[in-house]
Design a protein around this motif. Structure first.
Motif, PDB file in Angstrom:
ATOM      1  N   GLN A   1     -11.117  21.491  -3.687  1.00  0.00           N
ATOM      2  CA  GLN A   1     -10.204  20.696  -2.751  1.00  0.00           C
ATOM      3  C   GLN A   1      -8.879  20.673  -3.108  1.00  0.00           C
ATOM      4  OE1 GLN A   1     -12.416  17.098  -3.650  1.00  0.00           O
ATOM      5  NE2 GLN A   1     -13.946  17.206  -2.177  1.00  0.00           N
ATOM      6  N   LEU A   2      -8.181  20.650  -4.440  1.00  0.00           N
ATOM      7  CA  LEU A   2      -6.874  20.775  -4.586  1.00  0.00           C
ATOM      8  C   LEU A   2      -6.443  22.189  -4.295  1.00  0.00           C
ATOM      9  CD1 LEU A   2      -6.865  19.233  -8.048  1.00  0.00           C
ATOM     10  CD2 LEU A   2      -6.018  18.289  -6.006  1.00  0.00           C
ATOM     11  N   ALA A   3      -7.171  22.949  -4.042  1.00  0.00           N
ATOM     12  CA  ALA A   3      -6.695  24.514  -3.547  1.00  0.00           C
ATOM     13  C   ALA A   3      -6.882  24.582  -2.062  1.00  0.00           C
ATOM     14  CB  ALA A   3      -7.294  25.494  -4.032  1.00  0.00           C
ATOM     15  N   GLY A   4      -7.542  23.544  -1.466  1.00  0.00           N
ATOM     16  CA  GLY A   4      -8.136  23.876  -0.232  1.00  0.00           C
ATOM     17  C   GLY A   4      -6.797  23.246   0.962  1.00  0.00           C
ATOM     18  N   ARG A   5      -7.237  23.363   2.252  1.00  0.00           N
ATOM     19  CA  ARG A   5      -6.384  23.242   3.390  1.00  0.00           C
ATOM     20  C   ARG A   5      -6.410  21.753   3.763  1.00  0.00           C
ATOM     21  NH1 ARG A   5      -8.553  23.644   8.549  1.00  0.00           N
ATOM     22  NH2 ARG A   5     -10.469  24.042   8.573  1.00  0.00           N
ATOM     23  N   ASN A   6      -7.534  20.864   3.149  1.00  0.00           N
ATOM     24  CA  ASN A   6      -7.420  19.578   3.637  1.00  0.00           C
ATOM     25  C   ASN A   6      -6.418  18.665   3.063  1.00  0.00           C
ATOM     26  OD1 ASN A   6     -10.088  20.057   4.923  1.00  0.00           O
ATOM     27  ND2 ASN A   6     -11.067  19.569   3.035  1.00  0.00           N
TER      28      ASN A   6
ATOM     29  N   ARG B   1      -5.067  15.351   1.530  1.00  0.00           N
ATOM     30  CA  ARG B   1      -5.728  14.373   0.665  1.00  0.00           C
ATOM     31  C   ARG B   1      -4.649  13.685   0.204  1.00  0.00           C
ATOM     32  NH1 ARG B   1     -11.044  15.501   0.175  1.00  0.00           N
ATOM     33  NH2 ARG B   1     -11.625  17.602   0.734  1.00  0.00           N
ATOM     34  N   PHE B   2      -4.720  12.196   0.110  1.00  0.00           N
ATOM     35  CA  PHE B   2      -3.933  11.267  -0.594  1.00  0.00           C
ATOM     36  C   PHE B   2      -4.808  10.550  -1.551  1.00  0.00           C
ATOM     37  CE2 PHE B   2      -2.144  12.230   3.661  1.00  0.00           C
ATOM     38  CZ  PHE B   2      -0.650  12.590   3.288  1.00  0.00           C
TER      39      PHE B   2
ATOM     40  N   CYS C   1       0.896  -1.127   0.048  1.00  0.00           N
ATOM     41  CA  CYS C   1       0.066  -0.069  -0.194  1.00  0.00           C
ATOM     42  C   CYS C   1       0.711   1.179   0.155  1.00  0.00           C
ATOM     43  CB  CYS C   1      -0.796   0.021   1.210  1.00  0.00           C
ATOM     44  SG  CYS C   1      -1.956   1.566   1.491  1.00  0.00           S
ATOM     45  N   GLY C   2       0.682   2.200  -0.741  1.00  0.00           N
ATOM     46  CA  GLY C   2       1.046   3.477  -0.803  1.00  0.00           C
ATOM     47  C   GLY C   2       0.226   4.614  -0.798  1.00  0.00           C
ATOM     48  N   LEU C   3       0.737   5.858  -0.393  1.00  0.00           N
ATOM     49  CA  LEU C   3      -0.060   7.193  -0.461  1.00  0.00           C
ATOM     50  C   LEU C   3       0.613   8.273  -1.257  1.00  0.00           C
ATOM     51  CD1 LEU C   3      -0.979   7.967   3.118  1.00  0.00           C
ATOM     52  CD2 LEU C   3      -2.392   6.439   1.338  1.00  0.00           C
ATOM     53  N   GLY C   4      -0.101   8.643  -2.313  1.00  0.00           N
ATOM     54  CA  GLY C   4       0.501   9.725  -3.193  1.00  0.00           C
ATOM     55  C   GLY C   4      -0.342  10.915  -3.118  1.00  0.00           C
ATOM     56  N   PRO C   5      -0.061  12.031  -3.795  1.00  0.00           N
ATOM     57  CA  PRO C   5      -0.756  13.117  -4.114  1.00  0.00           C
ATOM     58  C   PRO C   5      -2.224  12.888  -4.594  1.00  0.00           C
ATOM     59  CG  PRO C   5       0.846  12.960  -5.765  1.00  0.00           C
ATOM     60  CD  PRO C   5       0.976  11.974  -5.004  1.00  0.00           C
ATOM     61  N   PHE C   6      -3.028  13.893  -4.270  1.00  0.00           N
ATOM     62  CA  PHE C   6      -4.507  13.844  -4.937  1.00  0.00           C
ATOM     63  C   PHE C   6      -4.265  14.572  -6.371  1.00  0.00           C
ATOM     64  CE2 PHE C   6      -9.087  15.161  -4.072  1.00  0.00           C
ATOM     65  CZ  PHE C   6      -9.225  13.937  -3.740  1.00  0.00           C
TER      66      PHE C   6
ATOM     67  N   THR D   1      -8.752   6.738  -1.628  1.00  0.00           N
ATOM     68  CA  THR D   1      -8.450   8.086  -1.118  1.00  0.00           C
ATOM     69  C   THR D   1      -8.581   8.041   0.139  1.00  0.00           C
ATOM     70  OG1 THR D   1     -10.750   9.164  -1.415  1.00  0.00           O
ATOM     71  CG2 THR D   1      -9.287   9.504  -3.291  1.00  0.00           C
ATOM     72  N   THR D   2      -7.703   8.966   0.912  1.00  0.00           N
ATOM     73  CA  THR D   2      -7.968   9.214   2.140  1.00  0.00           C
ATOM     74  C   THR D   2      -7.841  10.759   2.467  1.00  0.00           C
ATOM     75  OG1 THR D   2      -5.360   9.238   2.887  1.00  0.00           O
ATOM     76  CG2 THR D   2      -6.781   7.050   2.922  1.00  0.00           C
ATOM     77  N   THR D   3      -8.184  11.363   3.429  1.00  0.00           N
ATOM     78  CA  THR D   3      -8.570  12.722   3.598  1.00  0.00           C
ATOM     79  C   THR D   3      -8.582  12.994   5.221  1.00  0.00           C
ATOM     80  OG1 THR D   3      -9.930  12.816   1.735  1.00  0.00           O
ATOM     81  CG2 THR D   3      -9.941  14.644   3.340  1.00  0.00           C
ATOM     82  N   LEU D   4      -7.742  14.197   5.645  1.00  0.00           N
ATOM     83  CA  LEU D   4      -7.716  14.541   6.965  1.00  0.00           C
ATOM     84  C   LEU D   4      -8.307  15.919   6.728  1.00  0.00           C
ATOM     85  CD1 LEU D   4      -4.338  13.558   7.983  1.00  0.00           C
ATOM     86  CD2 LEU D   4      -6.502  12.671   8.943  1.00  0.00           C
TER      87      LEU D   4
END
Length: 191
Positions: A58-63, A65-66, A14-19, A82-85
């Motif tokens: 969302q890409l411009a927001g402060r959340n 996201r992966f 498993c890996g995480l990368g940019p939204f 996807t995962t989001t904080l």
């Protein structure tokens, strides 16, 4: 995009990368799958144009996201969720949201994706706690969250619907001070 640019954190398969804006249609497909709508407690689907417009915000927001990647074949990472904080920067807490693609469910990606996101949240974003809401009948999701380190802290009675029936919505949280096990971030060599 190189694999190094695509995968920021990884653990096993498993890996995480940019939204990514180029994955808007895939994100939408995963979120609009009927089982995802039930699991998220969202009964009304969203159109692709609306989702695409929302993605730009969302890409411009402060959340935080992966994109979750299936690394079964490491030379060819496959986007799988996807995962989001969603942080509250004043309280240093965040709400956690997970979506796994229907075709990637059951492959063991949800728990490591959740742990990697917590690792980032606690060791990079300096959060002190991460919380989530999950519908009580969603036993698979509850198990994933427990395995990743979340604990039950309460319930909102009759706050959700599961397959048309009223159900409780469980509240769970994970604390930075209790985050156990290996940290991918803390065990990385210094640049």
């Amino acid at each position: 995009m190189s694999i190094e640019q695509m995968i920021w954190l990884s653990a096993g398969t498993c890996g995480l990368g940019p939204f990514r804006s180029d994955l808007a249609a895939e994100y939408w497909r995963w979120e609009e799958d009927p089982s995802s709508l039930i699991g998220l407690g969202r009964p009304v689907p969203e159109s692709l144009p609306s989702r695409t417009q929302g993605l730009q915000q969302q890409l411009a927001g402060r959340n935080i996201r992966f994109t979750v990647y299936d690394l079964t074949a490491p030379e060819n990472p496959v986007p799988a969720g996807t995962t989001t904080l969603q942080p509250d920067t004043y309280a240093r807490t965040a709400e956690y949201i997970l979506v796994i693609a229907p075709e990637a469910r059951g492959k063991g990606l949800a728990t490591p994706a959740t742990r990697l996101t917590l690792d980032f949240g606690f060791h990079v974003a300096n959060l002190r706690s991460v919380w989530l809401k999950v519908l009580a009948p969603n036993k698979a999701a509850v198990h994933v969250y427990e395995q990743a380190g979340f604990q039950h802290v309460g319930a909102m009675r009759q706050a959700g619907y599961w397959h048309g029936a009223v159900c409780d919505e469980l509240l769970m949280d994970a604390l930075a001070s209790e985050f156990t096990g290996p940290s991918v971030l803390l065990n990385r060599p210094e640049p």
